[in-house]
Motif scaffolding. Structure first.
Motif, PDB file in Angstrom:
ATOM      1  N   GLU A 138       0.813  -1.224   0.000  1.00 58.51           N
ATOM      2  CA  GLU A 138       0.000   0.000   0.000  1.00 58.51           C
ATOM      3  C   GLU A 138       0.846   1.273   0.000  1.00 58.51           C
ATOM      4  OE1 GLU A 138      -3.357   0.110  -0.243  1.00 58.51           O
ATOM      5  OE2 GLU A 138      -3.272  -2.067  -0.468  1.00 58.51           O
ATOM      6  N   ASP A 139       2.085   1.159   0.490  1.00 59.01           N
ATOM      7  CA  ASP A 139       2.945   2.332   0.680  1.00 59.01           C
ATOM      8  C   ASP A 139       4.380   2.001   0.252  1.00 59.01           C
ATOM      9  OD1 ASP A 139       4.106   4.710   1.587  1.00 59.01           O
ATOM     10  OD2 ASP A 139       4.123   4.067   3.693  1.00 59.01           O
ATOM     11  N   PRO A 140       4.627   1.804  -1.052  1.00 50.43           N
ATOM     12  CA  PRO A 140       5.970   1.407  -1.498  1.00 50.43           C
ATOM     13  C   PRO A 140       7.038   2.475  -1.269  1.00 50.43           C
ATOM     14  CG  PRO A 140       4.579   1.923  -3.385  1.00 50.43           C
ATOM     15  CD  PRO A 140       3.691   1.971  -2.165  1.00 50.43           C
ATOM     16  N   HIS A 141       6.626   3.713  -1.000  1.00 51.25           N
ATOM     17  CA  HIS A 141       7.586   4.800  -0.786  1.00 51.25           C
ATOM     18  C   HIS A 141       7.876   5.026   0.696  1.00 51.25           C
ATOM     19  CE1 HIS A 141       7.083   5.413  -5.009  1.00 51.25           C
ATOM     20  NE2 HIS A 141       5.798   5.635  -4.846  1.00 51.25           N
ATOM     21  N   GLU A 142       7.299   4.170   1.558  1.00 50.67           N
ATOM     22  CA  GLU A 142       7.537   4.205   3.003  1.00 50.67           C
ATOM     23  C   GLU A 142       7.272   5.584   3.608  1.00 50.67           C
ATOM     24  OE1 GLU A 142      10.985   1.028   3.703  1.00 50.67           O
ATOM     25  OE2 GLU A 142      11.446   2.501   2.148  1.00 50.67           O
ATOM     26  N   LEU A 143       6.095   6.096   3.341  1.00 50.21           N
ATOM     27  CA  LEU A 143       5.714   7.408   3.852  1.00 50.21           C
ATOM     28  C   LEU A 143       4.895   7.323   5.137  1.00 50.21           C
ATOM     29  CD1 LEU A 143       4.752   9.088   0.456  1.00 50.21           C
ATOM     30  CD2 LEU A 143       6.913   9.253   1.711  1.00 50.21           C
ATOM     31  N   ARG A 144       4.223   6.187   5.377  1.00 50.58           N
ATOM     32  CA  ARG A 144       3.373   6.048   6.566  1.00 50.58           C
ATOM     33  C   ARG A 144       3.924   4.946   7.464  1.00 50.58           C
ATOM     34  NH1 ARG A 144      -2.718   3.833   7.124  1.00 50.58           N
ATOM     35  NH2 ARG A 144      -2.899   4.206   9.358  1.00 50.58           N
ATOM     36  N   ASP A 145       4.548   5.350   8.563  1.00 52.29           N
ATOM     37  CA  ASP A 145       5.085   4.420   9.546  1.00 52.29           C
ATOM     38  C   ASP A 145       3.947   3.921  10.434  1.00 52.29           C
ATOM     39  OD1 ASP A 145       6.427   3.032  11.529  1.00 52.29           O
ATOM     40  OD2 ASP A 145       7.442   4.796  12.350  1.00 52.29           O
TER      41      ASP A 145
END
Length: 198
Positions: A138-145
């Protein structure tokens, strides 16, 4: 630069972990000419790691692993054919128990869609947290920890357990408490702080 991925070489984010690998096999008239082990024009989406190279070379050369010798990786030979390998472990552990670097003292586990980063010492780089959890699907850019969100505690703890199980199986260092680390620290030693023990 690894844009659009977060991070760069040497970091625990995808920009530092996803590194392209190009495989080719030249025509040399040798024994593999009839069955080249590398398909042409294929992009393989399954993961491989540097520790897979040794078992791959053994496999391609037809050499058996010596008895009693532990091999961490597995052969990439089936992936080189362009076909998926359903028997391949889709978990990847990156263990970095030292510093200084872009990311210090961490262990990262990629397990399918999930990625857990365990920071030995919370710091500004980890936003003061010991854990970071990302849903790479869902978040391949690692924006939501998701690591500190209560709704994701079960996923975080499950993957943290996998990290420590994996490390124990491979006899990697497993962390001990910060207080114990500081008691054992020896600034005069070349290796610096002892991070853990097995």
């Amino acid at each position: 630069c690894a844009a659009p991925l977060r991070g760069k070489k040497g970091s625990h984010y995808e920009g530092g972990m996803r590194v392209p690998f190009v495989a080719a096999w030249g025509a040399d008239g040798g024994r593999f000419e009839a069955e080249p082990p590398v398909a042409r024009g294929v992009v393989q989406r399954q993961m491989g790691a540097v520790y897979d190279l040794f078992p791959t070379l053994l496999d391609v050369a037809g050499v058996k692993v010596p008895d009693g010798h532990t091999i961490d990786g597995s052969s990439l030979r089936k992936l080189f054919t362009g076909n998926p390998d359903p028997t391949r472990n889709e978990r990847f552990l990156m263990h970095y128990p030292h510093a200084p670097h872009r990311s210090d003292y961490f262990t990262t586990l990629r397990d399918g869609r999930w990625k857990l980063i365990y920071h030995y010492f919370p710091s500004p780089a980890s936003h003061g947290s010991r854990y970071e959890l990302f849903d790479l699907q869902e978040d391949p850019h690692e924006l939501r920890d998701l690591g500190r969100e209560p709704g994701w505690a079960r996923v975080r703890d499950e993957h943290l357990g996998l990290v420590f199980d994996w490390m124990r199986q491979r006899r990697n260092r497993v962390t001990i408490s910060d207080a114990e680390i500081m008691k054992r620290a020896n600034p005069a030693a070349a290796g610096g702080v002892i991070i853990g023990e097995w």
